[in-house]
Design an enzyme around this catalytic site. Structure first.
Site, PDB file in Angstrom:
ATOM      1  N   ASP A   1      -6.911   4.497  -4.722  1.00 16.43           N
ATOM      2  CA  ASP A   1      -7.565   4.404  -3.406  1.00 16.43           C
ATOM      3  C   ASP A   1      -8.179   5.786  -3.185  1.00 16.43           C
ATOM      4  O   ASP A   1      -8.343   6.553  -4.142  1.00 16.43           O
ATOM      5  CB  ASP A   1      -6.556   4.028  -2.302  1.00 16.43           C
ATOM      6  CG  ASP A   1      -7.243   3.673  -0.976  1.00 16.43           C
ATOM      7  OD1 ASP A   1      -7.833   2.590  -0.897  1.00 16.43           O
ATOM      8  OD2 ASP A   1      -7.212   4.479  -0.029  1.00 16.43           O
TER       9      ASP A   1
ATOM     10  N   LYS B   1       0.864  -1.187   0.000  1.00 16.03           N
ATOM     11  CA  LYS B   1       0.000   0.000   0.000  1.00 16.03           C
ATOM     12  C   LYS B   1       0.892   1.226   0.000  1.00 16.03           C
ATOM     13  O   LYS B   1       2.049   1.154   0.434  1.00 16.03           O
ATOM     14  CB  LYS B   1      -0.881   0.008   1.255  1.00 16.03           C
ATOM     15  CG  LYS B   1      -2.088   0.905   1.164  1.00 16.03           C
ATOM     16  CD  LYS B   1      -3.247   0.258   0.428  1.00 16.03           C
ATOM     17  CE  LYS B   1      -4.369   1.235   0.158  1.00 16.03           C
ATOM     18  NZ  LYS B   1      -5.565   0.595  -0.387  1.00 16.03           N
TER      19      LYS B   1
HETATM   20  P1  NDP Z   1     -12.810   8.166  -3.188  1.00 17.48           P
HETATM   21  O1  NDP Z   1     -11.723   9.119  -2.949  1.00 17.48           O
HETATM   22  O2  NDP Z   1     -13.336   7.957  -4.561  1.00 17.48           O
HETATM   23  O3  NDP Z   1     -14.062   8.500  -2.251  1.00 17.48           O
HETATM   24  C1  NDP Z   1     -13.952   8.542  -0.876  1.00 17.48           C
HETATM   25  C2  NDP Z   1     -15.275   9.008  -0.301  1.00 17.48           C
HETATM   26  O4  NDP Z   1     -15.239   8.896   1.122  1.00 17.48           O
HETATM   27  C3  NDP Z   1     -15.569  10.455  -0.611  1.00 17.48           C
HETATM   28  O5  NDP Z   1     -16.944  10.648  -0.682  1.00 17.48           O
HETATM   29  C4  NDP Z   1     -14.972  11.166   0.602  1.00 17.48           C
HETATM   30  O6  NDP Z   1     -15.511  12.443   0.851  1.00 17.48           O
HETATM   31  C5  NDP Z   1     -15.327  10.208   1.705  1.00 17.48           C
HETATM   32  N1  NDP Z   1     -14.336  10.336   2.791  1.00 17.48           N
HETATM   33  C6  NDP Z   1     -12.989  10.211   2.704  1.00 17.48           C
HETATM   34  N2  NDP Z   1     -12.401  10.430   3.888  1.00 17.48           N
HETATM   35  C7  NDP Z   1     -13.396  10.691   4.739  1.00 17.48           C
HETATM   36  C8  NDP Z   1     -13.452  10.995   6.115  1.00 17.48           C
HETATM   37  N3  NDP Z   1     -12.342  11.086   6.845  1.00 17.48           N
HETATM   38  N4  NDP Z   1     -14.676  11.161   6.667  1.00 17.48           N
HETATM   39  C9  NDP Z   1     -15.807  11.053   5.930  1.00 17.48           C
HETATM   40  N5  NDP Z   1     -15.815  10.777   4.620  1.00 17.48           N
HETATM   41  C10 NDP Z   1     -14.638  10.604   4.047  1.00 17.48           C
HETATM   42  O7  NDP Z   1     -12.284   6.771  -2.572  1.00 17.48           O
HETATM   43  P2  NDP Z   1     -12.806   5.295  -2.830  1.00 17.48           P
HETATM   44  O8  NDP Z   1     -14.268   5.295  -3.073  1.00 17.48           O
HETATM   45  O9  NDP Z   1     -11.906   4.671  -3.821  1.00 17.48           O
HETATM   46  O10 NDP Z   1     -12.478   4.601  -1.428  1.00 17.48           O
HETATM   47  C11 NDP Z   1     -13.416   4.562  -0.349  1.00 17.48           C
HETATM   48  C12 NDP Z   1     -13.017   3.461   0.612  1.00 17.48           C
HETATM   49  O11 NDP Z   1     -12.985   2.195  -0.084  1.00 17.48           O
HETATM   50  C13 NDP Z   1     -11.626   3.599   1.247  1.00 17.48           C
HETATM   51  O12 NDP Z   1     -11.647   3.060   2.547  1.00 17.48           O
HETATM   52  C14 NDP Z   1     -10.752   2.723   0.354  1.00 17.48           C
HETATM   53  O13 NDP Z   1      -9.593   2.269   1.011  1.00 17.48           O
HETATM   54  C15 NDP Z   1     -11.715   1.573   0.094  1.00 17.48           C
HETATM   55  N6  NDP Z   1     -11.411   0.759  -1.087  1.00 17.48           N
HETATM   56  C16 NDP Z   1     -11.320   1.314  -2.330  1.00 17.48           C
HETATM   57  C17 NDP Z   1     -11.054   0.513  -3.422  1.00 17.48           C
HETATM   58  C18 NDP Z   1     -11.062   1.048  -4.805  1.00 17.48           C
HETATM   59  O14 NDP Z   1     -10.994   0.229  -5.739  1.00 17.48           O
HETATM   60  N7  NDP Z   1     -11.183   2.337  -5.034  1.00 17.48           N
HETATM   61  C19 NDP Z   1     -10.767  -0.921  -3.264  1.00 17.48           C
HETATM   62  C20 NDP Z   1     -10.970  -1.416  -1.911  1.00 17.48           C
HETATM   63  C21 NDP Z   1     -11.245  -0.578  -0.876  1.00 17.48           C
HETATM   64  P3  NDP Z   1     -14.702  13.773   0.410  1.00 17.48           P
HETATM   65  O15 NDP Z   1     -14.864  13.840  -1.073  1.00 17.48           O
HETATM   66  O16 NDP Z   1     -15.366  14.861   1.151  1.00 17.48           O
HETATM   67  O17 NDP Z   1     -13.278  13.541   0.837  1.00 17.48           O
END
Ligand code: NDP
Length: 448
Positions: free
Chosen positions: A169, A129
């Protein structure tokens, strides 16, 4: 649940001492150790081979300076990370997180979880990671590009298609992967599948964008089916509005559910009519705006500041898809009180240990992140295969393989839980099944 096994207690003590100040990492290790108690008792050979002591220590940790120039001509400096955690079953594989909260403890917790997740996919991928404390929010395209180029100018010497293959991510989507890939190619003068999540015109896989959210719903569907339930007619709450949340909303809706809420780090929207996903995609993917803008065009929807309140919305199924530790004990109790019967995790480690305790003691169906969100990395594995073979499969082919993988992940979790007398505890099943494959490989490869 407190650890009872003396050996695991002593290894955990060392982990705590060596990694003081990294609570997320210690949380992730503790959860896995709790599941491994019956395995340690049944498999003294793995203890003898020192597999667990080696597993908790990353093979390599790289920390580097990332200098870049902003639009005002001012130099900015961020910190870059890559943790190459475990390569027992394949090249290191795992995403790059760009978020101001990133520090080595977050990257280590994610890298540690990734080992087991990748093992569960059935594909040959080790765990890794990386990321940076860079905040992409509010930055221009030019600033994002200069940051990504600088980040890759150091990272390129540590990665490669047979060594370490990063992906997206939080904060790293198709745009960032494109800029990083371009810089890698320029520095190495080679066109290889060194990153996944690439654009479709330069080696990306169809269905990779959708894979984590779709995979989450396929896993959840299997879990529901095994317990005589389904998505059909159910109310679903999903946190986040990024890549995972958007495609989880799409698939859950296709499977007959109504998704009524989404959020971002500022607040959440509730739409009793069901979320209008086209509007969310336009706001988040195209215009890069905040989720609160949704209510401007949807008069029946309500926006509330703050993230935590989203779990007070009554639902049958909760899919946390934002970030770590977003559901605490209080939120878990609210979910139970309001009739929620299943929680399945799109985000990594979104539930605190106390919240998990609430799910398990109330008989909720609980799909743990390592299993439930493994569809993203599994499809990254399929992207690697296509790149190596110089082929591209159709959306339907990739989606069918993804469905097959998610079914097999659920089966592994279910069977491992049963084998170790923990029927229905899919968290224990995921940890045990993911661990055993890596542990056998580590033992067979000797003390390395
Ligand atoms: P994105 O950056 O596309 O989206 C993240 C979302 O979560 C946004 O809406 C963001 O809001 C919100 N967010 C982030 N940090 C916080 C916080 N501290 N408190 C509240 N909301 C928060 O990321 P992903 O959708 O790719 O990832 C989301 C989760 O899924 C993570 O935990 C990631 O590790 C996990 N994941 C992702 C994979 C992938 O293929 N993308 C694979 C496996 C797991 P804002 O825009 O306001 O920051």
């Amino acid at each position: 649940m407190a650890l009872k096994n003396e050996y695991l207690i002593s290894v955990l003590e060392t982990v705590k001492k060596r990694n003081a100040g990294e609570p997320e990492f210690i949380q992730a290790v503790t959860e896995v150790f709790e599941s491994l108690e019956p395995v340690v008792e049944r498999r003294p050979d793995l203890v003898e081979a020192g597999v667990i002591e080696r597993l908790v220590e990353p093979e390599r940790q790289i920390i580097f300076r990332v200098p870049w120039v902003d639009d005002n001509g001012k130099t900015q400096v961020n910190r870059g990370f890559r943790v190459q955690y475990n390569s027992a079953i394949g090249p290191y594989k795992g995403g790059l997180r760009l978020h101001p909260s990133v520090y080595i403890g977050i990257i280590k917790f994610l890298g540690f979880e990734q080992i087991f997740k990748n093992s569960l996919t059935t594909l040959p991928m080790g765990g890794g990671k990386g990321g940076s404390d860079f905040d992409p929010k509010g930055k221009s395209d030019g600033e994002i590009m200069r940051f990504c180029q600088s980040f890759m100018t150091e990272l390129f010497r540590h990665i490669g298609p047979d060594c370490d293959v990063p992906a997206g991510d939080i904060g790293t989507g198709a745009r960032e992967i494109g800029y990083m890939f371009g810089q890698y190619k320029r520095l190495k003068n080679e066109f290889t599948g060194v990153l996944t999540g690439k654009g479709l015109t330069f080696g990306g896989s169809l269905a990779r964008t959708e894979a984590t959210g779709f995979g989450l719903c396929y896993f959840t569907q299997e879990m529901l089916k095994a317990n005589g339930k389904s998505f059909e007619g159910k109310t679903v709450v999903i946190s986040g509005s990024g890549n995972v949340a958007i495609y989880a909303t799409k698939k859950a809706t296709e499977l007959g559910a109504k998704v009524v809420a989404l959020s971002d780090s500022n607040g959440y929207i509730y739409d009793k009519n069901g979320i209008d996903l086209d509007c969310v995609k336009q706001l988040k993917e195209v215009e890069r705006k905040r989720i609160k803008e949704y209510v401007a065009t949807h008069p029946d929807a309500v926006y509330t500041e703050g993230c935590k309140g989203i779990w007070s919305i009554p639902c049958d199924i909760a899919l946390p898809c934002a970030t770590q530790n977003e559901i605490d004990k209080e939120s878990a109790e609210l979910l139970v009180k309001n009739g929620c019967f299943a929680v399945s995790e799109g985000a990594n480690m979104p539930s605190t240990p106390e919240a998990i305790e609430v799910y398990l003691s109330n008989g909720l169906l609980y799909g743990p992140a390592k299993a439930a969100n493994a569809g993203g990395v599994a499809t990254s594995g399929l992207e690697m295969s296509q790149n190596s073979a110089r082929l591209s499969w159709t959306f339907e082919e990739v989606d069918a393989k993804l469905q097959g993988i998610m079914k097999s992940i659920f089966k592994s979790c279910d069977e491992a839980a049963k084998e170790y007398g923990l029927e229905g505890n899919y968290m224990a099943g995921a940890n045990i099944a993911g661990f055993l494959k890596v542990a056998e490989a580590m033992k067979a490869q000797g003390c390395v």
